[in-house]
Design a protein around this motif. Structure first.
Motif, PDB file in Angstrom:
ATOM      1  N   CYS A 195      -3.117  -8.307   4.687  1.00 51.02           N
ATOM      2  CA  CYS A 195      -2.445  -7.329   5.919  1.00 51.02           C
ATOM      3  C   CYS A 195      -0.975  -6.739   5.050  1.00 51.02           C
ATOM      4  CB  CYS A 195      -1.813  -8.271   6.894  1.00 51.02           C
ATOM      5  SG  CYS A 195      -0.596  -9.326   6.847  1.00 51.02           S
ATOM      6  N   ALA A 205      -9.197  -2.300   7.877  1.00 50.61           N
ATOM      7  CA  ALA A 205      -9.839  -2.866   9.194  1.00 50.61           C
ATOM      8  C   ALA A 205      -8.881  -3.322  10.019  1.00 50.61           C
ATOM      9  CB  ALA A 205     -10.662  -3.992   8.737  1.00 50.61           C
ATOM     10  N   LYS A 206      -8.972  -2.897  11.384  1.00 49.82           N
ATOM     11  CA  LYS A 206      -8.094  -3.206  12.255  1.00 49.82           C
ATOM     12  C   LYS A 206      -8.677  -4.473  13.052  1.00 49.82           C
ATOM     13  CE  LYS A 206      -6.118   0.823  13.458  1.00 49.82           C
ATOM     14  NZ  LYS A 206      -4.516   1.107  13.680  1.00 49.82           N
ATOM     15  N   LYS A 207      -7.896  -5.504  13.238  1.00 50.65           N
ATOM     16  CA  LYS A 207      -8.090  -6.966  13.878  1.00 50.65           C
ATOM     17  C   LYS A 207      -7.114  -6.972  14.866  1.00 50.65           C
ATOM     18  CE  LYS A 207     -10.191  -8.542   9.833  1.00 50.65           C
ATOM     19  NZ  LYS A 207     -10.214  -9.789   8.767  1.00 50.65           N
ATOM     20  N   TRP A 266      -3.266  -5.698  14.240  1.00 50.31           N
ATOM     21  CA  TRP A 266      -3.063  -5.662  12.730  1.00 50.31           C
ATOM     22  C   TRP A 266      -3.810  -5.033  11.900  1.00 50.31           C
ATOM     23  CZ3 TRP A 266       1.602  -7.552  12.745  1.00 50.31           C
ATOM     24  CH2 TRP A 266       1.940  -8.559  13.667  1.00 50.31           C
ATOM     25  N   CYS A 278       0.109 -12.199  11.596  1.00 51.14           N
ATOM     26  CA  CYS A 278      -0.927 -11.647  11.993  1.00 51.14           C
ATOM     27  C   CYS A 278      -2.037 -12.663  12.691  1.00 51.14           C
ATOM     28  CB  CYS A 278      -1.846 -10.972  10.730  1.00 51.14           C
ATOM     29  SG  CYS A 278      -1.041  -9.668   9.862  1.00 51.14           S
TER      30      CYS A 278
END
Length: 107
Positions: free
Chosen positions: A32, A63-65, A68, A106
């Protein structure tokens, strides 16, 4: 000529010490932005600016999680970089020493 232009653009991206350092970190694992900030000891806006350039150049993907964003290498379609990346110094020890859990960012 378009292939030469693409290669020239990639070489420009690799010619920056900060971006090359970020790529060597991402060689180890997905990170991140806050992990990258911690590892290279710079500001979040500075890292984000470099990530934007690397993403536009096709060298990283995000990649969005949740809220984040995590970054990883995107060089599968660039075989000319595979051998180059073997010569990047290992950052495994540094990367393993930092985690989102420790940074409280995150998780």
């Amino acid at each position: 000529m378009p292939e030469i232009e693409k290669l020239s653009d990639v070489c420009k991206l690799l010619g920056d010490k900060m971006r090359l350092t970020i790529l060597s970190l991402l060689k180890e694992r997905e990170l991140c932005v806050y992990e990258i900030v911690e590892l290279i000891q710079t500001s979040q806006p500075n890292v984000s600016q470099h990530m934007r350039k690397l993403k536009a150049g096709g060298l990283v993907k995000e990649a969005k999680k949740g809220q984040w964003v995590f970054y990883s290498l995107n060089i599968e379609d660039k075989p000319f970089l595979h051998e180059f990346f073997q010569y990047l110094p290992s950052q495994k020890e540094n990367v393993n020493a930092v985690s989102c859990k420790d940074l409280n960012c995150c998780d």
